[in-house]
Design an enzyme around this catalytic site. Structure first.
Site, PDB file in Angstrom:
ATOM      1  CB  SER A 148     -11.100   2.176  -0.263  1.00 22.17           C
ATOM      2  OG  SER A 148     -11.486   3.311  -0.022  1.00 22.17           O
ATOM      3  CE1 TYR A 161      -7.687   1.364  -4.073  1.00 26.51           C
ATOM      4  CE2 TYR A 161      -9.374   2.871  -3.991  1.00 26.51           C
ATOM      5  CZ  TYR A 161      -8.363   2.601  -3.709  1.00 26.51           C
ATOM      6  OH  TYR A 161      -8.045   1.795  -2.014  1.00 26.51           O
TER       7      TYR A 161
END
Length: 340
Positions: A148, A161
């Site tokens: 990401s 995360y």
């Protein structure tokens, strides 16, 4: 831009996809099913896995449902053995499973933080280990780590995360160096996703008052799936999927302290919608939410269906042509100005 070399992957490969029941993983399954691939589907939710298996078979592929938790290293290892017993040698392993919590760091329980790390980071470690244990003796194979933009630029409310995605980025560097040391042809790529329109926003655990939402207009999961499919077949270390990914990564390199302040001012409000969180809302942190949730979330109306950045990244000749056309246009305008 150099053309990425294509890997020697069979036309109908044996593919393992974690997180296969919903979201990006489900879109990846559908993309590989178009190739007639033999696909092992790994996730916790059996409803979504069974639905994904039907989609694979309807597209002409073969499916193997393996309901398990990727944070369990022994279960992942056993699953890899079952895949090869059923389909033969694994050609491609896609690590797409993840978990998340939307909450300030100090409001996140220690066990929840650890859970996000175990699924999002250790789940990819476990999958990579199981794949390499089988690929190394053969000297071939492709592994994709689903990353990401948040692997490079952390944002508020997602400390667990973001920390896990940062860890994956360092893990990839180490594994690639070790493979290079032994002269292995096994390829390990990482795909850096932008925000994606998946069901995660309806089942991510949250302590915030309003419903979670993407901080900016998301991309449809098919864009992510196409990037992951490309990364599995081409010798590219990292693939940035869309302009927001590039802006976040490059922006952090150039002005990280300024981004801290900007995100501190906008990141809390920007990740919540106008509707309050329902008191009976379920999350999937520790247990899957029942039902088949598919690939898409509730943001179809806002989601972007194309990524020019991905087109340029995966089609270097097109990129070169566009750069040449832009240069010719600029030269023409300059000539007209001088002539006038």
């Amino acid at each position: 831009m150099l053309m990425a070399r294509r890997l020697p992957i069979p036309d109908r490969p044996v593919v393992v996809v974690t997180g296969a029941s919903a979201g990006v993983g489900r879109a990846v399954v559908r993309r590989f099913a178009q190739d007639g691939a033999r696909i092992a589907l790994i996730a916790r939710g059996r409803d979504g896995l069974e639905a994904a298996a039907r989609e694979v078979e309807q597209a002409g592929g073969q499916a193997l449902v393996l309901a398990l938790d990727v944070s369990d290293a022994d279960a992942v290892e056993d699953a890899a053995s079952r895949v090869e017993e059923r389909f033969g040698p694994i050609d491609i392993w896609i690590n797409a499973a993840f978990a998340g919590v939307l909450a300030p760091f100090m409001d996140t329980k220690a066990e929840d933080y650890r859970r996000v790390t175990d699924v999002t980071y250790h789940g990819q470690v476990n999958g990579t280990r199981a794949a390499l244990r089988r690929m190394l003796p053969r000297g071939r194979g492709s592994i994709v780590l689903v990353g990401s933009a948040l692997a490079y630029r952390g944002i508020p409310l997602q400390a667990a995360y973001c920390g896990a995605k940062h860890a994956i980025q360092g893990f990839q560097d180490s594994i690639r160096a070790e493979l290079d040391h032994v002269g292995s042809a096994i390829h390990v790529a990482m795909v850096q996703l932008p925000g994606v329109n998946t069901p995660q926003f309806d089942w991510i655990r949250t302590t915030m008052p309003n419903r979670p939402k993407p901080a900016s207009p998301p991309y449809q999961p098919e864009i992510a799936a196409r990037a992951i499919h490309y990364a599995a077949h081409h010798r590219r270390k990292s693939l940035w999927v869309a302009l927001p990914s590039a802006k976040a990564i490059l922006g952090d390199r150039l002005a990280s302290p300024l981004l801290d302040r900007y995100l501190g001012a906008t990141g809390f409000r920007g990740q919540q919608g106008a509707e309050p969180v329902s008191p009976d809302r379920q999350d999937n942190l520790w247990q899957p939410v029942p039902g088949d949730h598919g690939a898409h979330g509730r943001f179809d109306a806002q989601a972007r269906r194309h990524s020019i950045w991905l087109e340029l990244s995966t089609r270097p000749r097109l990129s070169a042509s566009m750069i040449g056309a832009a240069a010719a246009l600029a030269a023409g305008l300059l000539f007209r100005r001088k002539k006038g």
